[in-house]
Design an enzyme around this catalytic site. Structure first.
Site, PDB file in Angstrom:
ATOM      1  N   GLU A  68     101.818 -58.425 -34.841  1.00 31.36           N
ATOM      2  CA  GLU A  68     102.544 -57.921 -33.665  1.00 31.36           C
ATOM      3  C   GLU A  68     103.963 -57.507 -34.033  1.00 31.36           C
ATOM      4  O   GLU A  68     104.519 -56.589 -33.435  1.00 31.36           O
ATOM      5  CB  GLU A  68     102.579 -58.992 -32.569  1.00 31.36           C
ATOM      6  CG  GLU A  68     103.105 -58.503 -31.229  1.00 31.36           C
ATOM      7  CD  GLU A  68     104.622 -58.407 -31.150  1.00 31.36           C
ATOM      8  OE1 GLU A  68     105.128 -57.465 -30.511  1.00 31.36           O
ATOM      9  OE2 GLU A  68     105.308 -59.261 -31.756  1.00 31.36           O
ATOM     10  N   ASP A  82     101.012 -63.700 -36.121  1.00 29.75           N
ATOM     11  CA  ASP A  82     101.848 -63.457 -37.294  1.00 29.75           C
ATOM     12  C   ASP A  82     103.218 -64.113 -37.132  1.00 29.75           C
ATOM     13  O   ASP A  82     103.628 -64.492 -36.036  1.00 29.75           O
ATOM     14  CB  ASP A  82     102.007 -61.961 -37.552  1.00 29.75           C
ATOM     15  CG  ASP A  82     102.585 -61.209 -36.356  1.00 29.75           C
ATOM     16  OD1 ASP A  82     102.283 -61.601 -35.212  1.00 29.75           O
ATOM     17  OD2 ASP A  82     103.322 -60.223 -36.550  1.00 29.75           O
TER      18      ASP A  82
END
Length: 397
Positions: A143, A85
Protein backbone atom coordinates in the site's frame (compact mmCIF):
# COMPACT_ATOMS: atom_id res chain seq x y z
CA UNK A 1 -28.35 -15.32 20.59
CA UNK A 2 -28.23 -13.44 17.28
CA UNK A 3 -25.59 -14.18 14.69
CA UNK A 4 -23.90 -10.87 15.41
CA UNK A 5 -23.80 -11.65 19.13
CA UNK A 6 -22.28 -15.05 18.32
CA UNK A 7 -19.64 -13.34 16.20
CA UNK A 8 -18.79 -10.81 18.92
CA UNK A 9 -18.54 -13.53 21.55
CA UNK A 10 -16.15 -15.56 19.40
CA UNK A 11 -14.02 -12.52 18.57
CA UNK A 12 -13.71 -11.50 22.20
CA UNK A 13 -12.50 -14.99 23.08
CA UNK A 14 -9.82 -14.61 20.41
CA UNK A 15 -8.70 -11.08 21.30
CA UNK A 16 -5.49 -12.23 22.99
CA UNK A 17 -4.51 -14.21 19.88
CA UNK A 18 -5.31 -11.18 17.73
CA UNK A 19 -2.85 -9.13 19.78
CA UNK A 20 -0.23 -11.89 19.63
CA UNK A 21 -0.46 -11.95 15.83
CA UNK A 22 -0.09 -8.19 15.67
CA UNK A 23 3.01 -8.29 17.84
CA UNK A 24 4.60 -11.05 15.79
CA UNK A 25 4.01 -9.12 12.57
CA UNK A 26 5.29 -5.93 14.21
CA UNK A 27 8.55 -7.71 15.05
CA UNK A 28 8.95 -8.95 11.47
CA UNK A 29 8.04 -6.08 9.12
CA UNK A 30 8.75 -6.18 5.39
CA UNK A 31 8.83 -3.43 2.80
CA UNK A 32 6.36 -3.03 -0.06
CA UNK A 33 6.72 -5.62 -2.82
CA UNK A 34 9.12 -7.62 -0.60
CA UNK A 35 6.63 -9.06 1.93
CA UNK A 36 7.37 -12.70 1.10
CA UNK A 37 7.58 -13.98 4.68
CA UNK A 38 4.51 -12.02 5.74
CA UNK A 39 2.56 -13.46 2.81
CA UNK A 40 3.72 -16.95 3.77
CA UNK A 41 2.62 -16.32 7.37
CA UNK A 42 -0.84 -15.32 6.17
CA UNK A 43 -1.18 -18.34 3.89
CA UNK A 44 0.02 -20.67 6.65
CA UNK A 45 -2.56 -19.19 9.02
CA UNK A 46 -5.36 -20.35 6.75
CA UNK A 47 -3.75 -23.69 5.88
CA UNK A 48 -3.49 -24.58 9.55
CA UNK A 49 -7.24 -24.14 9.95
CA UNK A 50 -9.55 -26.71 8.49
CA UNK A 51 -11.74 -24.08 6.92
CA UNK A 52 -13.56 -24.31 3.62
CA UNK A 53 -11.84 -21.33 2.07
CA UNK A 54 -9.99 -20.79 -1.15
CA UNK A 55 -6.57 -19.18 -0.89
CA UNK A 56 -4.94 -17.71 -3.97
CA UNK A 57 -1.38 -16.60 -3.22
CA UNK A 58 1.31 -14.71 -5.09
CA UNK A 59 -1.22 -12.70 -7.08
CA UNK A 60 0.59 -11.11 -10.02
CA UNK A 61 3.90 -11.98 -8.30
CA UNK A 62 3.22 -9.26 -5.73
CA UNK A 63 2.37 -11.36 -2.65
CA UNK A 64 -1.35 -10.57 -2.74
CA UNK A 65 -3.68 -13.08 -1.13
CA UNK A 66 -7.41 -13.62 -1.66
CA UNK A 67 -9.44 -15.75 0.72
CA UNK A 68 -12.93 -16.66 -0.48
CA UNK A 69 -15.55 -17.65 2.07
CA UNK A 70 -18.52 -19.11 0.19
CA UNK A 71 -21.79 -19.67 2.05
CA UNK A 72 -22.98 -21.95 -0.73
CA UNK A 73 -26.13 -19.85 -1.07
CA UNK A 74 -26.96 -17.20 -3.67
CA UNK A 75 -26.36 -13.61 -2.67
CA UNK A 76 -24.02 -10.67 -3.00
CA UNK A 77 -20.25 -10.73 -2.76
CA UNK A 78 -18.59 -8.36 -0.29
CA UNK A 79 -14.81 -7.85 -0.31
CA UNK A 80 -13.03 -6.76 2.86
CA UNK A 81 -9.45 -5.52 2.64
CA UNK A 82 -6.42 -5.31 4.93
CA UNK A 83 -2.90 -4.26 3.87
CA UNK A 84 0.29 -5.77 5.32
CA UNK A 85 3.42 -3.89 4.18
CA UNK A 86 5.73 -1.81 6.39
CA UNK A 87 7.88 1.31 5.94
CA UNK A 88 11.60 2.10 5.59
CA UNK A 89 11.81 3.65 9.08
CA UNK A 90 14.11 2.79 11.99
CA UNK A 91 11.84 2.04 14.95
CA UNK A 92 12.34 4.08 18.14
CA UNK A 93 9.43 2.86 20.31
CA UNK A 94 11.31 0.66 22.83
CA UNK A 95 8.39 -1.77 22.68
CA UNK A 96 9.26 -5.31 23.80
CA UNK A 97 8.08 -6.48 20.37
CA UNK A 98 9.86 -3.77 18.37
CA UNK A 99 11.04 -4.49 14.83
CA UNK A 100 13.85 -7.00 14.45
CA UNK A 101 14.49 -5.89 10.87
CA UNK A 102 16.89 -2.95 10.81
CA UNK A 103 15.52 0.12 9.09
CA UNK A 104 12.03 -1.37 8.60
CA UNK A 105 9.02 -0.68 10.80
CA UNK A 106 5.26 -1.13 10.92
CA UNK A 107 4.74 2.60 11.37
CA UNK A 108 1.25 2.79 9.86
CA UNK A 109 -0.74 0.05 11.60
CA UNK A 110 -0.84 -2.52 8.82
CA UNK A 111 0.27 -5.19 11.29
CA UNK A 112 -2.91 -4.45 13.23
CA UNK A 113 -5.02 -4.53 10.08
CA UNK A 114 -3.72 -7.98 9.21
CA UNK A 115 -4.09 -9.34 12.74
CA UNK A 116 -7.73 -8.40 13.14
CA UNK A 117 -8.58 -9.52 9.60
CA UNK A 118 -7.04 -12.97 10.02
CA UNK A 119 -9.06 -13.67 13.15
CA UNK A 120 -12.22 -12.13 11.72
CA UNK A 121 -11.96 -14.18 8.51
CA UNK A 122 -11.42 -17.36 10.47
CA UNK A 123 -14.48 -16.63 12.62
CA UNK A 124 -16.72 -15.66 9.69
CA UNK A 125 -15.75 -18.86 7.91
CA UNK A 126 -16.90 -20.82 10.95
CA UNK A 127 -20.31 -19.11 10.66
CA UNK A 128 -20.68 -19.11 6.89
CA UNK A 129 -23.67 -21.48 6.91
CA UNK A 130 -25.72 -18.70 8.49
CA UNK A 131 -24.86 -16.20 5.74
CA UNK A 132 -25.75 -15.76 2.10
CA UNK A 133 -23.42 -15.00 -0.78
CA UNK A 134 -19.64 -14.72 -0.52
CA UNK A 135 -16.95 -12.87 1.37
CA UNK A 136 -13.66 -12.13 -0.34
CA UNK A 137 -10.83 -11.23 2.01
CA UNK A 138 -8.13 -9.16 0.33
CA UNK A 139 -4.76 -9.35 2.08
CA UNK A 140 -3.06 -6.63 0.07
CA UNK A 141 0.67 -5.91 -0.18
CA UNK A 142 2.46 -2.68 -1.02
CA UNK A 143 0.00 0.00 0.00
CA UNK A 144 2.85 2.36 0.86
CA UNK A 145 4.79 2.31 -2.42
CA UNK A 146 3.65 3.27 -5.94
CA UNK A 147 2.12 1.90 -8.01
CA UNK A 148 0.50 0.22 -4.99
CA UNK A 149 -0.44 -3.40 -4.44
CA UNK A 150 -4.12 -2.81 -5.21
CA UNK A 151 -3.28 -2.28 -8.88
CA UNK A 152 -1.75 -5.74 -9.25
CA UNK A 153 -4.59 -7.45 -7.43
CA UNK A 154 -7.18 -5.72 -9.61
CA UNK A 155 -5.29 -6.69 -12.77
CA UNK A 156 -5.25 -10.27 -11.49
CA UNK A 157 -9.05 -10.22 -11.26
CA UNK A 158 -9.72 -9.85 -7.54
CA UNK A 159 -12.80 -7.70 -8.15
CA UNK A 160 -14.56 -10.15 -10.47
CA UNK A 161 -18.07 -10.69 -9.13
CA UNK A 162 -17.55 -8.28 -6.21
CA UNK A 163 -20.47 -5.95 -5.44
CA UNK A 164 -18.84 -3.75 -2.78
CA UNK A 165 -15.51 -3.37 -0.96
CA UNK A 166 -15.00 -2.24 2.64
CA UNK A 167 -11.76 -1.26 4.36
CA UNK A 168 -10.67 -0.01 7.77
CA UNK A 169 -7.64 2.00 8.85
CA UNK A 170 -6.58 2.38 12.47
CA UNK A 171 -5.69 5.98 13.35
CA UNK A 172 -3.09 6.59 16.05
CA UNK A 173 -4.15 10.20 16.65
CA UNK A 174 -7.91 9.52 16.79
CA UNK A 175 -9.46 8.74 20.21
CA UNK A 176 -9.95 5.11 21.11
CA UNK A 177 -13.63 4.23 21.10
CA UNK A 178 -14.60 6.40 18.14
CA UNK A 179 -15.30 5.22 14.59
CA UNK A 180 -15.34 7.64 11.67
CA UNK A 181 -16.84 7.64 8.19
CA UNK A 182 -17.50 10.11 5.38
CA UNK A 183 -19.42 10.05 2.12
CA UNK A 184 -17.70 11.15 -1.08
CA UNK A 185 -14.09 12.33 -1.39
CA UNK A 186 -12.18 11.44 1.78
CA UNK A 187 -8.46 11.07 0.96
CA UNK A 188 -6.35 12.95 -1.53
CA UNK A 189 -4.97 12.02 -4.92
CA UNK A 190 -1.20 11.99 -5.29
CA UNK A 191 1.41 12.76 -7.90
CA UNK A 192 5.16 13.08 -7.44
CA UNK A 193 8.06 14.23 -9.53
CA UNK A 194 11.81 14.42 -9.88
CA UNK A 195 13.20 17.47 -11.64
CA UNK A 196 16.79 17.76 -12.83
CA UNK A 197 17.79 21.33 -13.76
CA UNK A 198 20.91 21.48 -15.89
CA UNK A 199 22.79 24.77 -16.20
CA UNK A 200 26.49 25.61 -16.60
CA UNK A 201 28.97 25.40 -13.74
CA UNK A 202 31.62 27.94 -12.95
CA UNK A 203 33.60 29.84 -10.33
CA UNK A 204 31.73 31.80 -7.68
CA UNK A 205 33.70 34.92 -8.52
CA UNK A 206 32.57 34.88 -12.16
CA UNK A 207 28.80 34.23 -12.25
CA UNK A 208 28.53 35.90 -15.66
CA UNK A 209 30.48 33.02 -17.20
CA UNK A 210 28.23 30.37 -15.69
CA UNK A 211 24.53 29.55 -15.58
CA UNK A 212 23.55 28.89 -11.98
CA UNK A 213 21.24 25.87 -11.60
CA UNK A 214 20.62 26.72 -7.92
CA UNK A 215 19.17 30.12 -8.83
CA UNK A 216 16.92 28.48 -11.45
CA UNK A 217 15.87 25.82 -8.95
CA UNK A 218 15.07 28.42 -6.31
CA UNK A 219 12.89 30.30 -8.77
CA UNK A 220 11.10 27.03 -9.58
CA UNK A 221 10.35 26.40 -5.88
CA UNK A 222 8.95 29.91 -5.44
CA UNK A 223 6.84 29.78 -8.58
CA UNK A 224 5.32 26.45 -7.57
CA UNK A 225 3.40 28.09 -4.75
CA UNK A 226 1.59 30.32 -7.23
CA UNK A 227 0.15 27.18 -8.83
CA UNK A 228 -1.84 26.62 -5.64
CA UNK A 229 -2.55 30.26 -4.79
CA UNK A 230 -3.44 31.44 -8.30
CA UNK A 231 -4.56 28.43 -10.34
CA UNK A 232 -6.65 26.33 -7.91
CA UNK A 233 -10.13 27.26 -6.75
CA UNK A 234 -9.80 28.47 -3.13
CA UNK A 235 -12.56 26.02 -2.15
CA UNK A 236 -10.60 23.08 -3.57
CA UNK A 237 -7.66 21.44 -1.83
CA UNK A 238 -4.19 21.35 -3.37
CA UNK A 239 -0.70 21.00 -1.91
CA UNK A 240 2.72 21.00 -3.56
CA UNK A 241 5.74 20.16 -1.43
CA UNK A 242 9.41 20.13 -2.40
CA UNK A 243 10.79 17.45 -0.10
CA UNK A 244 14.32 17.35 -1.52
CA UNK A 245 16.58 20.01 -3.09
CA UNK A 246 19.95 18.46 -3.84
CA UNK A 247 22.27 21.36 -4.56
CA UNK A 248 25.15 20.50 -2.26
CA UNK A 249 28.58 21.62 -3.39
CA UNK A 250 31.48 23.90 -2.56
CA UNK A 251 30.84 27.44 -1.28
CA UNK A 252 32.70 29.02 -4.18
CA UNK A 253 31.50 26.81 -7.04
CA UNK A 254 28.43 27.57 -9.12
CA UNK A 255 26.46 24.36 -9.54
CA UNK A 256 25.83 23.13 -13.04
CA UNK A 257 23.00 20.83 -11.96
CA UNK A 258 20.46 20.43 -9.14
CA UNK A 259 17.86 17.73 -8.48
CA UNK A 260 14.54 18.46 -6.81
CA UNK A 261 11.86 16.00 -5.73
CA UNK A 262 8.29 17.00 -5.01
CA UNK A 263 4.94 15.73 -3.77
CA UNK A 264 1.52 16.81 -5.08
CA UNK A 265 -1.84 16.26 -3.34
CA UNK A 266 -5.37 17.24 -4.31
CA UNK A 267 -8.91 16.34 -3.31
CA UNK A 268 -10.27 16.22 -6.85
CA UNK A 269 -9.03 14.81 -10.12
CA UNK A 270 -9.82 18.17 -11.75
CA UNK A 271 -7.48 20.00 -9.35
CA UNK A 272 -4.79 17.37 -9.86
CA UNK A 273 -4.98 17.80 -13.64
CA UNK A 274 -4.55 21.57 -13.25
CA UNK A 275 -1.58 21.22 -10.88
CA UNK A 276 0.10 18.62 -13.09
CA UNK A 277 -0.25 20.82 -16.17
CA UNK A 278 0.88 24.01 -14.39
CA UNK A 279 4.03 22.38 -12.96
CA UNK A 280 5.03 21.41 -16.48
CA UNK A 281 4.40 24.99 -17.62
CA UNK A 282 6.58 26.35 -14.80
CA UNK A 283 9.40 24.08 -15.97
CA UNK A 284 9.15 25.50 -19.47
CA UNK A 285 9.15 29.01 -18.03
CA UNK A 286 12.30 28.31 -16.00
CA UNK A 287 14.00 26.97 -19.13
CA UNK A 288 13.11 30.12 -21.07
CA UNK A 289 13.98 32.55 -18.27
CA UNK A 290 17.31 31.03 -17.22
CA UNK A 291 18.53 29.20 -20.30
CA UNK A 292 18.66 25.89 -18.45
CA UNK A 293 17.33 22.45 -19.33
CA UNK A 294 14.58 20.98 -17.14
CA UNK A 295 14.40 17.20 -17.20
CA UNK A 296 11.07 16.40 -15.49
CA UNK A 297 10.09 12.87 -14.48
CA UNK A 298 6.44 13.20 -13.41
CA UNK A 299 4.29 10.36 -12.06
CA UNK A 300 0.56 10.41 -11.38
CA UNK A 301 -0.52 7.55 -9.16
CA UNK A 302 -3.07 7.13 -6.34
CA UNK A 303 -6.44 8.66 -7.25
CA UNK A 304 -8.81 10.47 -4.90
CA UNK A 305 -10.37 8.00 -2.47
CA UNK A 306 -14.11 8.26 -3.04
CA UNK A 307 -16.51 6.65 -0.59
CA UNK A 308 -19.68 5.59 -2.38
CA UNK A 309 -22.46 7.56 -0.63
CA UNK A 310 -25.10 4.82 -0.66
CA UNK A 311 -22.80 2.04 0.57
CA UNK A 312 -21.18 4.36 3.12
CA UNK A 313 -24.59 5.33 4.51
CA UNK A 314 -25.52 1.66 4.67
CA UNK A 315 -22.36 0.81 6.62
CA UNK A 316 -22.81 3.79 8.96
CA UNK A 317 -26.42 2.84 9.73
CA UNK A 318 -25.36 -0.74 10.45
CA UNK A 319 -22.79 0.49 12.97
CA UNK A 320 -25.11 3.04 14.57
CA UNK A 321 -27.72 0.31 15.10
CA UNK A 322 -25.25 -2.21 16.53
CA UNK A 323 -24.33 -2.25 20.24
CA UNK A 324 -20.52 -2.13 20.21
CA UNK A 325 -19.16 -2.29 23.75
CA UNK A 326 -15.96 -0.33 23.17
CA UNK A 327 -17.38 2.18 20.70
CA UNK A 328 -18.55 5.48 22.17
CA UNK A 329 -19.52 7.20 18.93
CA UNK A 330 -19.87 6.78 15.18
CA UNK A 331 -19.00 10.16 13.67
CA UNK A 332 -18.46 11.90 10.34
CA UNK A 333 -14.83 12.82 9.81
CA UNK A 334 -13.32 15.70 7.89
CA UNK A 335 -11.36 14.70 4.77
CA UNK A 336 -7.95 13.18 5.53
CA UNK A 337 -5.00 14.63 3.54
CA UNK A 338 -2.75 11.56 2.95
CA UNK A 339 -3.35 9.27 -0.02
CA UNK A 340 -4.38 5.62 0.11
CA UNK A 341 -4.31 2.99 -2.63
CA UNK A 342 -7.64 1.56 -1.48
CA UNK A 343 -8.81 4.31 -3.86
CA UNK A 344 -8.12 1.95 -6.79
CA UNK A 345 -10.73 -0.50 -5.49
CA UNK A 346 -13.17 2.38 -4.98
CA UNK A 347 -12.63 3.51 -8.59
CA UNK A 348 -13.91 0.17 -9.85
CA UNK A 349 -16.54 -0.92 -7.30
CA UNK A 350 -18.75 1.06 -4.87
CA UNK A 351 -16.68 1.05 -1.68
CA UNK A 352 -16.28 2.55 1.77
CA UNK A 353 -13.22 3.23 3.89
CA UNK A 354 -13.73 3.63 7.64
CA UNK A 355 -11.39 4.86 10.40
CA UNK A 356 -11.06 3.40 13.89
CA UNK A 357 -9.50 5.46 16.68
CA UNK A 358 -6.40 3.78 18.11
CA UNK A 359 -4.81 6.42 20.31
CA UNK A 360 -2.52 4.93 22.97
CA UNK A 361 -3.11 5.55 26.66
CA UNK A 362 -0.73 6.98 29.28
CA UNK A 363 1.93 8.07 26.75
CA UNK A 364 2.28 10.46 23.82
CA UNK A 365 0.44 9.58 20.61
CA UNK A 366 2.63 9.85 17.51
CA UNK A 367 1.35 10.19 13.94
CA UNK A 368 1.59 7.59 11.24
CA UNK A 369 5.03 7.16 9.63
CA UNK A 370 6.77 8.35 12.82
CA UNK A 371 9.60 6.26 14.37
CA UNK A 372 7.66 6.18 17.66
CA UNK A 373 4.32 5.31 16.09
CA UNK A 374 2.19 2.85 18.05
CA UNK A 375 -1.46 1.88 18.29
CA UNK A 376 -3.73 0.97 21.16
CA UNK A 377 -4.21 -2.77 20.80
CA UNK A 378 -7.75 -2.48 22.14
CA UNK A 379 -8.56 -1.08 18.70
CA UNK A 380 -8.02 -4.48 17.07
CA UNK A 381 -11.17 -5.98 18.55
CA UNK A 382 -13.06 -2.80 17.64
CA UNK A 383 -11.90 -3.18 14.02
CA UNK A 384 -12.99 -6.82 13.96
CA UNK A 385 -16.41 -6.05 15.43
CA UNK A 386 -16.96 -3.05 13.15
CA UNK A 387 -16.05 -4.95 9.98
CA UNK A 388 -17.83 -8.07 11.20
CA UNK A 389 -21.02 -6.09 11.81
CA UNK A 390 -20.97 -4.77 8.25
CA UNK A 391 -20.37 -8.25 6.82
CA UNK A 392 -23.10 -9.95 8.85
CA UNK A 393 -25.80 -7.38 8.10
CA UNK A 394 -24.76 -7.28 4.43
CA UNK A 395 -24.92 -11.07 3.97
CA UNK A 396 -27.36 -12.29 6.61
CA UNK A 397 -30.30 -14.41 5.53
Amino acid sequence: MSLKEQLFSALREKEVRMIEIRRYLHEHPELSFHETETAKYIVDFYKDKELEVTVETQINDENGIIVTIDSGKPGKTLAIRADFDALPIEEATDLPFASKNEGVMHACGHDGHTAYMLVLAETLAEMKDQLRGKIKVFHQPAEETPPGGAVGMIKAGCLEGVDNVAGIHVMSTFPLGKVYYREGEIQSARSFFKLTIKGKGGHGSSPHEANDAIVAGSYFVTMLQTVISRRINPFDMGVVTIGSFDGKGSFNVIKDQVVLEGDVRSMSEHARDIIDAEIKKVCKGVEAAFGVVCDLDYTTDYPVLYNDPAFTRQAAEILKNTPLDRVEAIEVTAPIPPSEDFAYFAEKVPSTFIYVGAQVEDKPAYPHHHPKFDINEKSLLICAEVMGSIVVDYLVE
